[in-house]
Design an enzyme around this catalytic site. Sequence first.
Site, PDB file in Angstrom:
ATOM      1  N   ASN A   1       9.019   4.628   3.625  1.00 43.58           N
ATOM      2  CA  ASN A   1       9.166   3.632   5.239  1.00 43.58           C
ATOM      3  C   ASN A   1      10.332   2.714   5.493  1.00 43.58           C
ATOM      4  OD1 ASN A   1       6.167   2.929   3.856  1.00 43.58           O
ATOM      5  ND2 ASN A   1       5.767   4.094   6.098  1.00 43.58           N
TER       6      ASN A   1
ATOM      7  N   ARG B   1       0.696  -1.441  -0.010  1.00 47.74           N
ATOM      8  CA  ARG B   1      -0.154   0.094  -0.236  1.00 47.74           C
ATOM      9  C   ARG B   1       0.816   1.151   0.049  1.00 47.74           C
ATOM     10  NH1 ARG B   1      -0.572   4.205   2.426  1.00 47.74           N
ATOM     11  NH2 ARG B   1      -0.134   3.853   4.377  1.00 47.74           N
ATOM     12  N   ASP B   2       1.711   1.261   1.224  1.00 46.04           N
ATOM     13  CA  ASP B   2       2.313   3.075   1.015  1.00 46.04           C
ATOM     14  C   ASP B   2       3.704   2.637   0.269  1.00 46.04           C
ATOM     15  OD1 ASP B   2       3.160   5.886   1.864  1.00 46.04           O
ATOM     16  OD2 ASP B   2       3.720   4.846   4.444  1.00 46.04           O
TER      17      ASP B   2
ATOM     18  N   HIS C   1       8.382   7.575   8.035  1.00 45.43           N
ATOM     19  CA  HIS C   1       9.703   7.013   7.289  1.00 45.43           C
ATOM     20  C   HIS C   1      10.918   7.736   7.266  1.00 45.43           C
ATOM     21  CE1 HIS C   1       5.712   6.408   3.904  1.00 45.43           C
ATOM     22  NE2 HIS C   1       5.028   6.728   5.062  1.00 45.43           N
TER      23      HIS C   1
ATOM     24  N   CYS D   1       4.420   9.289   0.493  1.00 46.31           N
ATOM     25  CA  CYS D   1       2.595   9.604   0.446  1.00 46.31           C
ATOM     26  C   CYS D   1       2.707  10.860  -0.918  1.00 46.31           C
ATOM     27  CB  CYS D   1       2.551   9.888   1.729  1.00 46.31           C
ATOM     28  SG  CYS D   1       0.722  11.661   1.661  1.00 46.31           S
TER      29      CYS D   1
HETATM   30  P1  HMG Z   1     -12.948  14.880  -2.121  1.00 47.93           P
HETATM   31  O1  HMG Z   1     -12.699  14.793  -3.854  1.00 47.93           O
HETATM   32  O2  HMG Z   1     -13.113  15.200  -1.260  1.00 47.93           O
HETATM   33  O3  HMG Z   1     -14.158  13.706  -2.135  1.00 47.93           O
HETATM   34  O4  HMG Z   1     -12.073  13.637  -1.909  1.00 47.93           O
HETATM   35  P2  HMG Z   1     -15.669  13.166  -3.306  1.00 47.93           P
HETATM   36  O5  HMG Z   1     -16.328  12.475  -2.155  1.00 47.93           O
HETATM   37  O6  HMG Z   1     -15.593  14.867  -3.638  1.00 47.93           O
HETATM   38  O7  HMG Z   1     -15.247  12.739  -4.356  1.00 47.93           O
HETATM   39  C1  HMG Z   1     -14.257  12.621  -5.058  1.00 47.93           C
HETATM   40  C2  HMG Z   1     -14.459  11.342  -6.457  1.00 47.93           C
HETATM   41  O8  HMG Z   1     -13.724  10.739  -5.897  1.00 47.93           O
HETATM   42  C3  HMG Z   1     -16.095  11.313  -7.083  1.00 47.93           C
HETATM   43  O9  HMG Z   1     -16.067  10.827  -7.743  1.00 47.93           O
HETATM   44  C4  HMG Z   1     -16.500  10.025  -5.824  1.00 47.93           C
HETATM   45  O10 HMG Z   1     -17.608   9.698  -5.538  1.00 47.93           O
HETATM   46  C5  HMG Z   1     -14.868   9.563  -5.734  1.00 47.93           C
HETATM   47  P3  HMG Z   1     -17.048  11.049  -9.536  1.00 47.93           P
HETATM   48  O11 HMG Z   1     -18.010  11.738  -8.449  1.00 47.93           O
HETATM   49  O12 HMG Z   1     -16.145  13.151  -9.024  1.00 47.93           O
HETATM   50  O13 HMG Z   1     -16.787  10.514 -10.666  1.00 47.93           O
HETATM   51  N1  HMG Z   1     -14.668   8.885  -4.044  1.00 47.93           N
HETATM   52  C6  HMG Z   1     -14.229   7.201  -4.254  1.00 47.93           C
HETATM   53  N2  HMG Z   1     -14.454   6.737  -5.203  1.00 47.93           N
HETATM   54  C7  HMG Z   1     -13.504   5.331  -5.063  1.00 47.93           C
HETATM   55  N3  HMG Z   1     -13.744   5.139  -3.767  1.00 47.93           N
HETATM   56  C8  HMG Z   1     -13.694   6.323  -2.625  1.00 47.93           C
HETATM   57  C9  HMG Z   1     -14.616   7.171  -2.221  1.00 47.93           C
HETATM   58  N4  HMG Z   1     -14.267   8.397  -2.157  1.00 47.93           N
HETATM   59  C10 HMG Z   1     -14.590   9.408  -3.387  1.00 47.93           C
HETATM   60  N5  HMG Z   1     -13.801   5.546  -0.829  1.00 47.93           N
HETATM   61  C11 HMG Z   1     -11.258  11.506  -0.324  1.00 47.93           C
HETATM   62  C12 HMG Z   1     -11.799  12.979  -0.546  1.00 47.93           C
HETATM   63  C13 HMG Z   1     -11.121  11.108   0.640  1.00 47.93           C
HETATM   64  C14 HMG Z   1     -11.747  10.253  -1.164  1.00 47.93           C
HETATM   65  C15 HMG Z   1      -9.947  11.975  -1.137  1.00 47.93           C
HETATM   66  O14 HMG Z   1      -9.348  12.483  -0.882  1.00 47.93           O
HETATM   67  C16 HMG Z   1      -8.856  10.546  -0.990  1.00 47.93           C
HETATM   68  O15 HMG Z   1      -9.347   9.544  -1.899  1.00 47.93           O
HETATM   69  N6  HMG Z   1      -8.194  10.812  -0.365  1.00 47.93           N
HETATM   70  C17 HMG Z   1      -7.212   9.406  -0.237  1.00 47.93           C
HETATM   71  C18 HMG Z   1      -5.294  10.301  -0.455  1.00 47.93           C
HETATM   72  C19 HMG Z   1      -4.420   9.178  -0.200  1.00 47.93           C
HETATM   73  O16 HMG Z   1      -4.831   8.130   0.079  1.00 47.93           O
HETATM   74  N7  HMG Z   1      -3.377   9.494   0.363  1.00 47.93           N
HETATM   75  C20 HMG Z   1      -2.280   8.728   0.751  1.00 47.93           C
HETATM   76  C21 HMG Z   1      -2.699   7.505   1.613  1.00 47.93           C
HETATM   77  S1  HMG Z   1      -2.367   8.357   3.291  1.00 47.93           S
HETATM   78  C22 HMG Z   1      -0.637   8.286   3.689  1.00 47.93           C
HETATM   79  O17 HMG Z   1      -0.053   7.421   2.627  1.00 47.93           O
HETATM   80  C23 HMG Z   1      -0.404   8.800   5.093  1.00 47.93           C
HETATM   81  C24 HMG Z   1      -0.263   7.147   6.145  1.00 47.93           C
HETATM   82  O18 HMG Z   1       1.176   5.982   5.181  1.00 47.93           O
HETATM   83  C25 HMG Z   1       0.558   7.595   7.097  1.00 47.93           C
HETATM   84  C26 HMG Z   1       1.561   8.187   7.183  1.00 47.93           C
HETATM   85  O19 HMG Z   1       2.954   7.893   6.734  1.00 47.93           O
HETATM   86  O20 HMG Z   1       0.892   9.426   7.658  1.00 47.93           O
HETATM   87  C27 HMG Z   1      -1.576   5.485   5.561  1.00 47.93           C
HETATM   88 MG    MG Z   2       2.646   6.393   5.004  1.00 40.41          MG
END
Ligand code: HMG
Ligand code: MG
Length: 302
Positions: free
Chosen positions: A249, A15-16, A209, A240
């Site tokens: 990481n 994933r990450d 990380h 990220c």
């Molecule tokens: P948004 O644009 O505000 O959401 O995003 P929305 O509700 O307006 O949806 C936009 C579009 O996405 C829509 O599609 C939704 O249907 C679709 P459209 O109508 O335009 O065709 N949608 C989805 N599709 C599939 N699955 C879903 C989903 N939700 C909405 N779950 C949202 C808000 C939270 C969805 C967006 O910001 C997002 O997906 N963010 C994730 C970002 C991400 O994955 N970042 C990396 C992971 S975190 C990380 O790496 C940190 C970690 O490792 C710890 C660390 O190191 O700190 C965990």
């Molecule tokens: Mg991370």
Amino acid sequence: MSLPKKVQLVEVGPRDGLQNEAQPVPTNVKIELIHRLQDAGLNSIQSTAFVSPKWVPQMADNAQVLAGITKKPGVSYPVLVPNRKGLDAAMAAGCDEIVVFGAATEAFSKKNTNCTIAEGVARFGEVCDEALKHGIKVRGDMSVCLGCPYEGEVSAAAVARLAREFDRIGCQQITICDTIGTGTAGKTRAAIEAVAKYIAIDRLAVHVHDTYGQAIANIYAALECGITIFDSSVAGLGGCPYAKGATGNVATEDVLYLLDGLGIDTGVDMKKLIAAGDYICGVLNRPTYSRAAKAIAAKMAA
Ligand code: HMG
Ligand code: MG
């Protein structure tokens, strides 16, 4: 100072490690990597993310990855879930554990999930209720606990505040994450101590990380605080997409080398782990970022 005798390594490479990869990684490669990691003895493998494919295209094959795994008894396959839509899709694909993810700063919350910290917590509250009702385990990851790419320094009090919110909404495990690797051993200790005032230490995990090369020192500081759950990524892959400049990481091989050296049991086999790292690095056509894997390979070649 007594250290734990046993530690759980949560592998986040699939994933990450892969979410930030520019080249498309075929679904069958992701599944094969997960199979190799479980064969190496990892019993928790963060497999994919049910996030918006518009935000993170690399995770668009989430349902196929989760459904394609030949699941091994005793292994869990947590997946990231940002909202109710993600939970519904993850449950339909047969998830056993989810990870909701918020941030200790407003700016990072906005960049990563397009909402404020409070909006995120409210959204995750609904997700947690529903997941727990279905017997699905819930973890809460707290990003930028040891430094934010947009706001700089982050106070331990801000980290503790979010941890209490995650506890209130039902997260069973809570993770202190150093998203951009700016943390040091002292900052790591301060964040853990602030959170541990409210949350039992055996419910806390640490996710670091290695951008500044401090990850192993930070993990050692966390071990001294009594943390027994650590995230790491095979071959040190990852980063990220919403944390520019942050590298991967900490490499699972490097953490295992530390823990093996301390006589701390993980159940993970170094040789098989290095082979899993070689596999994914071969597909991605790049060398491993793990210092231990490089050194062990050089010794074996000599
Ligand atoms: P948004 O644009 O505000 O959401 O995003 P929305 O509700 O307006 O949806 C936009 C579009 O996405 C829509 O599609 C939704 O249907 C679709 P459209 O109508 O335009 O065709 N949608 C989805 N599709 C599939 N699955 C879903 C989903 N939700 C909405 N779950 C949202 C808000 C939270 C969805 C967006 O910001 C997002 O997906 N963010 C994730 C970002 C991400 O994955 N970042 C990396 C992971 S975190 C990380 O790496 C940190 C970690 O490792 C710890 C660390 O190191 O700190 C965990
Ligand atoms: Mg991370």
